[in-house]
Design an enzyme around this catalytic site. Structure first.
Site, short mmCIF file in Angstrom:
data_model
loop_
_atom_site.label_atom_id
_atom_site.label_comp_id
_atom_site.label_asym_id
_atom_site.label_seq_id
_atom_site.Cartn_x
_atom_site.Cartn_y
_atom_site.Cartn_z
N ASP A 179 1.03 -1.14 0.04
CA ASP A 179 -0.16 0.05 0.13
C ASP A 179 0.93 1.25 -0.03
O ASP A 179 1.55 1.63 1.00
CB ASP A 179 -0.87 0.02 1.17
CG ASP A 179 -1.92 1.18 1.25
OD1 ASP A 179 -1.37 2.30 0.81
OD2 ASP A 179 -3.04 1.01 1.50
N HIS A 180 0.95 1.96 -1.07
CA HIS A 180 2.05 2.88 -1.25
C HIS A 180 2.01 4.27 -0.30
O HIS A 180 3.07 4.64 0.17
CB HIS A 180 2.22 3.43 -2.69
CG HIS A 180 1.50 4.37 -3.02
ND1 HIS A 180 0.29 4.22 -3.58
CD2 HIS A 180 1.47 5.74 -3.18
CE1 HIS A 180 -0.45 5.36 -3.82
NE2 HIS A 180 0.36 6.09 -3.71
N HIS A 242 -5.71 3.01 1.26
CA HIS A 242 -4.92 3.92 1.79
C HIS A 242 -5.51 4.62 3.05
O HIS A 242 -4.76 4.90 3.97
CB HIS A 242 -4.50 5.27 0.72
CG HIS A 242 -3.97 4.47 -0.64
ND1 HIS A 242 -3.27 3.49 -0.75
CD2 HIS A 242 -4.55 4.94 -2.01
CE1 HIS A 242 -2.87 3.26 -1.93
NE2 HIS A 242 -3.64 3.89 -2.75
#
Ligand code: BG6
Length: 505
Positions: A179-180, A242
């Protein structure tokens, strides 16, 4: 760091070009990669090693600006390889194995292989199974890790099924669900702000916090990604992953240690405590919106349904705002608000903690609209930093109070290098640190929260999709979620159009 080969499936795709390969080059430039290292790009498109290197170094706009010297580029490009296979055909993975054996000998990488799946999601189960069919998942020699991109499933059932598939071949410790947002320095800093300081945590609970807002606004629309986006929408695209992860960082309990298991364990407990929004409550707690055309000072922005590739009757939400509660000792009764949208006035992600007002307004405010409540604003991007808003005496006679900000900006740390999220995450995975990757159970829990909302939207036509003009902060009705007198969202920037009308689509 140990030697390794990074195997990127989907190497000719957009994500590899925009994010992964630039991150690898930045890591190389910063001296973070081991000497014995190679990248093997695997995709369907036919390229030779040379053509792949050429594409990376000379054709990609994302990489050209990397600033590596010609000599460094030349040396590094000799570590880049490419293999074209039919990724859905198990037999073809024999070629991957052969190539890895060859590269392992050539670059002395101790049989350590990191498999990065940057492919369409329909291959997320296929590739690990095919690797396993050729014994490439076995750690008899060296380690084997698997990185999976989002979307991880499209609902709880599919996420569960995917977890089960992956666990057949790789155990949880070796599965890195990316999950950046967790790679963003400022998201990690949420934990440090809370747990490395003595002043915040005593106030971080229902006794002192009035409400918490998480906003992730984007000024872009969906151009170029319409096909994907129309199937997804803001809730799946941003909230399920996010923003619920950010929520977990804001609201979780302190872990015993700063390691992966402890942090992920606390996050898991937090997810369990989020009160489900039942299907019949969706209209009350969740607002969905879609941008419509607008005139921003002469610049005409088209509406979502005006894009080519978007059906003219699409109900996909490009905006979502919701109110949720966390049923535990710390947060009982405190509303958390989450919103995200495309075509908003600016790109900004921030967390705003609003504290309760002083019990009695002793002094006059300079401006009536000045909030009595202190706010702590944690800006995740851009202009990363923290601001604490508090009341200060206006100099002169009497006791008038105005709100001022005490601010810290990361940019003030002149020497600090802020790695891009993908750089940080890739490096962690290469080192075997899963702290910033999501655990399988958290992903399932996040879907469990969003699933009833999606179902209600699909089943109940009476739940409106509100239109909001591109360049505004979303439908006005979203203000009604934030109840209480004169209270509304913290909008860090003005709307770009005076036309803030809204309509029901
Ligand atoms: C992605 C979403 O995961 O995150 C995109 O699919 C979104 O729709 C992007 O634009 C936002 O990421 P960032 O790092 O630019 O805030």
């Amino acid at each position: 760091m140990e030697p390794l080969i990074l195997v990127i499936f989907g190497a000719s795709g957009d994500l590899a070009e925009r994010k992964l390969l630039p991150a690898v080059l930045e890591l190389q430039k910063g001296g973070f990669l081991p000497e014995n290292f190679a990248v093997l790009g695997v995709s369907r498109s036919k390229f030779s090693d040379e053509a792949f290197r050429e594409k990376i170094f000379f054709e990609s706009d994302f990489i050209k600006s990397n600033g590596m010297s010609e000599e460094a580029k030349q040396t590094f490009s000799e570590k880049l390889y490419y293999l074209a296979i039919d990724t859905s055909n198990e037999e073809d993975y024999g070629k991957v194995k052969e190539k890895l054996i060859e590269l392992n000998t050539k670059h002395q990488t101790n049989h350590n292989f990191l498999f990065y799946l940057s492919t369409p999601p329909n291959l997320y189960s296929t590739i690990p199974a095919a690797l396993a069919a050729h014994g490439l998942n076995k750690e008899t020699e060296g380690w084997r890790r698997l990185v999976i991109e989002k979307p991880f499933g499209h609902d709880e059932a599919s996420a569960k099924a995917l977890n089960q598939d992956l666990l057949k071949y790789f155990d949880e410790e070796r599965i890195y669900r990316i999950d950046h947002y967790l790679g963003k320095e400022t998201v990690q800093n949420l934990l440090v702000t809370r747990f490395a300081n003595g002043i915040f945590e005593p106030l971080w609970n229902r006794n002192y916090v009035e409400r918490v807002e998480i906003t992730a606004a984007e000024s872009v629309g969906v151009k170029g990604r319409a096909g994907y986006y129309d199937q997804s929408g803001a809730l799946k695209d941003m909230v399920q992953n996010h923003l619920l992860q950010i929520l977990a960082h804001v609201a979780m309990e302190a872990p015993n240690t700063a390691d992966a298991n402890a942090i992920r364990g606390e996050k898991q407990k937090l997810f369990q405590a989020i009160r489900a929004i039942k299907k019949e409550e969706v209209a009350k707690y969740v607002i969905r919106g879609q941008y419509i055309a607008s005139d921003m000072d002469g610049r005409i922005e088209e509406g979502y349904r005006d894009h080519e590739d978007i059906p003219s009757n699409s109900k996909t939400e490009t905006y979502v705002a919701l109110k949720l509660f966390i049923d535990n000792w710390r947060w009982a009764g405190v509303p958390f608000f989450i919103r995200t949208g495309k075509q908003m006035p600016t790109k900004v992600t921030e967390v705003v903690v609003t504290f309760k007002s002083p019990p009695y307004p002793l002094f006059k405010r300079e401006y009536e609209f000045d909030d009595l409540n202190n706010q702590l604003i944690m800006r995740i991007q851009p202009d990363e930093g923290i601001a604490l808003q508090f009341g200060m005496k206006v100099p002169g006679a009497g006791f008038k109070v105005k709100n001022v900000d005490m601010e810290f900006h990361y940019s003030e740390l002149v020497d600090a290098y802020m790695p891009e999220a993908y750089e940080r995450l890739l490096l962690d995975c290469m080192r075997g640190d899963a702290t910033l990757y999501t655990h399988g159970e958290s992903v399932e829990a996040a879907w469990r929260f969003v699933d009833p909302i999606i179902q209600a939207w699909q089943e109940d036509n009476a739940i409106p999709v509100y239109g909001y003009p591109a360049g505004t902060w979303g439908p006005n009705v979203a203000d009604d979620l934030v109840d209480g007198e004169n209270e509304t969202w913290h909008n860090p920037y003005k709307s770009l159009t005076i036309n803030d009308n809204y309509c029901v689509l």
